[in-house]
Write a protein that holds these residues in place. Structure first.
Motif, PDB file in Angstrom:
ATOM      1  N   ALA A 123       0.830  -1.212   0.000  1.00 17.18           N
ATOM      2  CA  ALA A 123       0.000   0.000   0.000  1.00 17.18           C
ATOM      3  C   ALA A 123       0.863   1.259   0.000  1.00 17.18           C
ATOM      4  O   ALA A 123       0.557   2.236  -0.693  1.00 17.18           O
ATOM      5  CB  ALA A 123      -0.939  -0.008   1.206  1.00 17.18           C
ATOM      6  N   ARG A 124       1.944   1.251   0.777  1.00 19.79           N
ATOM      7  CA  ARG A 124       2.847   2.411   0.810  1.00 19.79           C
ATOM      8  C   ARG A 124       3.463   2.644  -0.563  1.00 19.79           C
ATOM      9  O   ARG A 124       3.537   3.767  -1.052  1.00 19.79           O
ATOM     10  CB  ARG A 124       3.937   2.197   1.852  1.00 19.79           C
ATOM     11  CG  ARG A 124       4.929   3.328   1.918  1.00 19.79           C
ATOM     12  CD  ARG A 124       5.980   3.075   2.963  1.00 19.79           C
ATOM     13  NE  ARG A 124       6.959   4.147   2.928  1.00 19.79           N
ATOM     14  CZ  ARG A 124       8.208   4.008   3.289  1.00 19.79           C
ATOM     15  NH1 ARG A 124       8.646   2.844   3.751  1.00 19.79           N
ATOM     16  NH2 ARG A 124       9.044   5.012   3.219  1.00 19.79           N
TER      17      ARG A 124
ATOM     18  N   ARG B  41       2.240   1.716  -3.451  1.00 20.86           N
ATOM     19  CA  ARG B  41       1.190   2.218  -4.354  1.00 20.86           C
ATOM     20  C   ARG B  41       0.941   3.701  -4.139  1.00 20.86           C
ATOM     21  O   ARG B  41       0.750   4.453  -5.091  1.00 20.86           O
ATOM     22  CB  ARG B  41      -0.107   1.440  -4.144  1.00 20.86           C
ATOM     23  CG  ARG B  41      -0.120   0.107  -4.807  1.00 20.86           C
ATOM     24  CD  ARG B  41      -1.542  -0.478  -4.806  1.00 20.86           C
ATOM     25  NE  ARG B  41      -1.460  -1.899  -4.936  1.00 20.86           N
ATOM     26  CZ  ARG B  41      -1.833  -2.776  -4.022  1.00 20.86           C
ATOM     27  NH1 ARG B  41      -2.368  -2.390  -2.899  1.00 20.86           N
ATOM     28  NH2 ARG B  41      -1.704  -4.061  -4.252  1.00 20.86           N
ATOM     29  N   ARG B  42       0.919   4.124  -2.864  1.00 23.60           N
ATOM     30  CA  ARG B  42       0.686   5.543  -2.553  1.00 23.60           C
ATOM     31  C   ARG B  42       1.801   6.406  -3.134  1.00 23.60           C
ATOM     32  O   ARG B  42       1.552   7.419  -3.784  1.00 23.60           O
ATOM     33  CB  ARG B  42       0.590   5.745  -1.038  1.00 23.60           C
ATOM     34  CG  ARG B  42       0.286   7.194  -0.651  1.00 23.60           C
ATOM     35  CD  ARG B  42       0.355   7.419   0.834  1.00 23.60           C
ATOM     36  NE  ARG B  42       1.744   7.269   1.241  1.00 23.60           N
ATOM     37  CZ  ARG B  42       2.130   6.869   2.442  1.00 23.60           C
ATOM     38  NH1 ARG B  42       1.249   6.567   3.361  1.00 23.60           N
ATOM     39  NH2 ARG B  42       3.408   6.766   2.738  1.00 23.60           N
ATOM     40  N   GLU B  43       3.053   6.013  -2.906  1.00 15.67           N
ATOM     41  CA  GLU B  43       4.199   6.779  -3.421  1.00 15.67           C
ATOM     42  C   GLU B  43       4.175   6.828  -4.948  1.00 15.67           C
ATOM     43  O   GLU B  43       4.381   7.881  -5.547  1.00 15.67           O
ATOM     44  CB  GLU B  43       5.510   6.151  -2.948  1.00 15.67           C
ATOM     45  CG  GLU B  43       5.680   6.043  -1.455  1.00 15.67           C
ATOM     46  CD  GLU B  43       6.001   7.367  -0.792  1.00 15.67           C
ATOM     47  OE1 GLU B  43       6.653   8.200  -1.454  1.00 15.67           O
ATOM     48  OE2 GLU B  43       5.585   7.557   0.350  1.00 15.67           O
TER      49      GLU B  43
ATOM     50  N   GLY C 271       1.641   6.368  -6.950  1.00 14.34           N
ATOM     51  CA  GLY C 271       0.481   7.111  -7.438  1.00 14.34           C
ATOM     52  C   GLY C 271       0.803   8.587  -7.590  1.00 14.34           C
ATOM     53  O   GLY C 271       0.420   9.217  -8.584  1.00 14.34           O
ATOM     54  N   GLY C 272       1.527   9.138  -6.618  1.00 16.30           N
ATOM     55  CA  GLY C 272       1.929  10.542  -6.695  1.00 16.30           C
ATOM     56  C   GLY C 272       2.858  10.804  -7.867  1.00 16.30           C
ATOM     57  O   GLY C 272       2.698  11.786  -8.600  1.00 16.30           O
TER      58      GLY C 272
ATOM     59  N   ALA D  10       4.711  -2.985  -5.271  1.00 15.83           N
ATOM     60  CA  ALA D  10       3.304  -2.609  -5.470  1.00 15.83           C
ATOM     61  C   ALA D  10       2.575  -3.595  -6.381  1.00 15.83           C
ATOM     62  O   ALA D  10       1.351  -3.548  -6.490  1.00 15.83           O
ATOM     63  CB  ALA D  10       3.221  -1.208  -6.061  1.00 15.83           C
TER      64      ALA D  10
END
Length: 160
Positions: free
Chosen positions: A16-17, A19-21, A23-24, A87
């Motif tokens: 999840a971390r 994916r978050r990074e 995504g940005g 990810a």
């Protein structure tokens, strides 16, 4: 979401971390690509944000050094490639292949990788093998992958 063990929870949190990074980074890169062919106002309207928000995003991205992804790679740095693997964006073979072929800065072979932890200049060099070490330390890649990448990177021609 059912979590059966702390290990599974940690693995899910890493994914999840990442994916978050990512995504940005993907958002910034795609906004950049959009404003290359369309006016910022058009892009802003399509994304439901203001034109000044687009302008701020792009200036902050430049300040943060968000780089384009080189041809033939899935990320703009060794660490980003490891994040894409964590990810689930790329498979293990692609991650190992890309990190083995990455054009690490000069003096980044096996001897330099072994000495990098004793010498701080290597830790701050963008694109260095130290990013692979960081990915390993943070659990994005395992020890076997690290060893395969290290062994293969010795065979990659140095970039001058």
């Amino acid at each position: 979401m059912t979590i059966t063990s702390p290990e599974n929870a940690i693995a899910n949190a890493r994914r999840a971390r990442a994916r978050r990074e990512l995504g940005g980074l993907d958002y910034i890169r795609n906004v950049r690509a959009a404003v290359e062919t369309a006016d910022q106002r058009v892009v802003a309207r399509a994304l439901g944000v203001s034109q000044p928000a687009i302008s701020r995003l792009l200036s902050q991205a430049d300040a943060r050094g968000v780089k384009p992804v080189p041809e033939g790679f899935s990320g703009a740095s060794p660490y980003e490639i490891a994040e894409r693997y964590a990810a689930g964006d790329i498979d293990r073979d692609a991650m190992i292949r890309e990190l083995s072929a990455w054009p690490y800065p000069k003096n980044e072979g096996a001897a330099a990788a072994a000495a990098e932890w004793a010498s701080t200049p290597y830790l701050d060099t963008p694109g260095s093998f130290a990013e692979v070490g960081r990915a390993f330390d943070e659990g994005l890649i395992d020890g076997d992958a690290y060893d395969q990448i290290l062994d293969a990177s010795d065979e990659v021609p140095e970039v001058y």
